[in-house]
Design a protein around this motif. Structure first.
Motif, short mmCIF file in Angstrom:
data_model
loop_
_atom_site.label_atom_id
_atom_site.label_comp_id
_atom_site.label_asym_id
_atom_site.label_seq_id
_atom_site.Cartn_x
_atom_site.Cartn_y
_atom_site.Cartn_z
N UNK A 139 0.77 -1.19 -0.06
CA UNK A 139 0.00 -0.03 0.01
C UNK A 139 0.80 1.16 -0.04
N UNK A 140 1.99 1.29 0.48
CA UNK A 140 3.12 2.47 0.71
C UNK A 140 3.24 2.92 -0.90
N UNK A 141 2.89 1.81 -1.85
CA UNK A 141 3.43 2.02 -3.32
C UNK A 141 2.48 3.13 -4.06
N UNK A 142 0.96 3.31 -3.23
CA UNK A 142 0.34 4.25 -3.97
C UNK A 142 -0.52 5.03 -2.90
N UNK B 237 2.32 7.06 -6.38
CA UNK B 237 1.66 6.54 -7.63
C UNK B 237 2.47 6.66 -8.98
N UNK B 238 2.85 7.99 -9.18
CA UNK B 238 3.71 8.23 -10.22
C UNK B 238 4.95 7.45 -10.37
N UNK B 239 5.67 7.28 -8.98
CA UNK B 239 6.93 6.38 -8.95
C UNK B 239 6.63 5.03 -9.44
N UNK B 240 5.39 4.44 -8.85
CA UNK B 240 5.01 2.94 -8.98
C UNK B 240 4.84 2.65 -10.56
N UNK C 22 -6.13 -2.91 8.74
CA UNK C 22 -7.68 -2.73 8.57
C UNK C 22 -8.06 -1.59 8.06
N UNK C 23 -7.01 -0.52 7.46
CA UNK C 23 -7.58 0.56 6.65
C UNK C 23 -7.40 0.23 5.30
N UNK C 24 -8.40 0.71 4.54
CA UNK C 24 -8.68 0.38 3.08
C UNK C 24 -7.95 1.50 2.16
N UNK C 25 -7.63 0.91 0.91
CA UNK C 25 -6.85 1.95 0.19
C UNK C 25 -7.88 2.43 -0.86
N UNK C 26 -9.06 2.48 -0.55
CA UNK C 26 -10.35 2.93 -1.52
C UNK C 26 -11.39 3.18 -0.35
N UNK C 27 -12.50 3.93 -1.02
CA UNK C 27 -13.63 4.31 -0.21
C UNK C 27 -14.68 3.19 0.04
N UNK C 28 -15.00 2.93 1.42
CA UNK C 28 -16.10 1.99 1.65
C UNK C 28 -16.50 2.43 3.01
N UNK C 29 -17.87 1.75 2.99
CA UNK C 29 -18.58 2.09 4.44
C UNK C 29 -18.11 1.08 5.37
N UNK D 152 -3.23 8.17 4.24
CA UNK D 152 -3.56 8.83 2.94
C UNK D 152 -4.10 10.22 3.50
N UNK D 153 -3.69 11.32 2.71
CA UNK D 153 -4.12 12.46 2.80
C UNK D 153 -5.43 12.76 2.40
#
Length: 306
Positions: free
Chosen positions: A33-36, A42-45, A65-72, A80-81
């Protein structure tokens, strides 16, 4: 892309029953997940993937337990900023370079994805009622529903497919003997599986010796079926929500998988539940890789892997 170097040669797809008319080379890398996690990452990957000649990225979607996309269901990764959508931005940037994106999910390993803490009532148990590092029981409808939504929630990002990791039992055949598993098996087969429950962790050789024993053979098949039903539920939901999306699994074809971790990759391929498999071949020696890949393909018919 710190993980990519060790994994570039490992993602060897085995195509399902409806193979494309011509072989398609899938050159992918699993990435952390650190790669994006940011626009810079994102640009580097994506630049590195293009430089290496990759045509697919498989980013980790749900760790811990934290996602890399938006979910309820769960919050966005704390790193992630505000206002940044990692999976959507990675997919957009990758597609601009002709690279597919297939986020991968830690499914039943509740210790890694921390779902064992979120769903404590649905953890796998041994004969004494003790848990197995928080692994989740695939028999439970609540677990299936949760994982179906967890995976399908990512599809808004425009991904090309999803990959299921840890879609199996732990490598410990003492699980699962929870009340739900025992009752369901007894209702179907007329015997309480506690009768087959080992007192201590069995070795692989013991499992090989036991696999054809009456009763234990059926118990093994039943546990495999629980994982297969979970795969089917996720696969059906993904394809219904995003037609054309590919479903894959971090799994192989070896027979030991069927009675050791109760995962049946070849059956998933033949039933069309997955489009391809990525065997977990953690080797860096090319000859060892070729030998292992040949063993994985040996289980399948030529038309099944193009």
């Amino acid at each position: 892309m710190p993980v990519a170097h060790s994994l570039l040669l490992l993602a060897t797809p085995l195509c399902g029953a409806e193979a494309p008319p011509a072989p398609v080379e899938f050159r992918g890398a699993w990435v952390h997940y650190q790669d994006y996690v940011s626009p810079v990452a994102v640009a580097r990957t994506v630049a590195k993937a293009k430089r290496l000649g990759l045509n697919a990225l498989l980013p980790l979607a749900n760790h811990p337990d934290n996602l890399m996309y938006r979910s309820t269901l769960q919050p966005l990764n704390k790193q992630v900023r505000k206002g940044f959508d990692p999976l959507a931005e990675l997919t957009k940037a990758a597609h601009a370079e002709g690279i597919e994106v297939h986020p991968y999910f830690l499914a039943l390993n509740g210790k890694l994805n921390l779902l064992g803490r979120k769903l404590p009532k649905f953890r796998m148990l041994d004969r004494a009622g003790k848990t197995s590092s928080d692994w989740l029981c695939p028999t439970r409808p609540e677990v299936r529903r949760y994982l179906v939504q967890l995976v399908t929630d990512c599809l808004y990002a425009g991904v090309d497919g999803v990959q299921l990791d840890y879609i199996r039992y732990p490598d410990d055949a003492r699980f699962c003997y929870c009340a739900a598993c025992r009752a369901a098996f007894q209702a179907e087969c007329g015997v309480d599986p506690i009768a087959f429950a080992p007192q201590s962790r069995p070795t692989l050789q013991q499992l090989q010796d036991w696999r054809d024993r009456p009763g234990y053979r059926e118990w093994n098949a039943w546990r495999r079926q629980q994982v297969t039903l979970l795969v089917k539920g996720i696969s059906d939901a993904v394809r219904a929500k995003r037609p054309g999306a590919k479903v894959s699994a971090a799994a192989g074809t070896q027979e030991a998988d069927q009675f050791h971790v109760f995962r049946d990759g070849p059956a998933w391929l033949r039933a069309g539940l997955v489009d391809f498999l990525c065997p977990m071949m953690y080797v860096v020696d090319e000859e060892a890789f070729r030998t292992r890949a040949a063993a994985e393909l040996l289980t399948l018919q030529p038309q099944e892997y193009g």
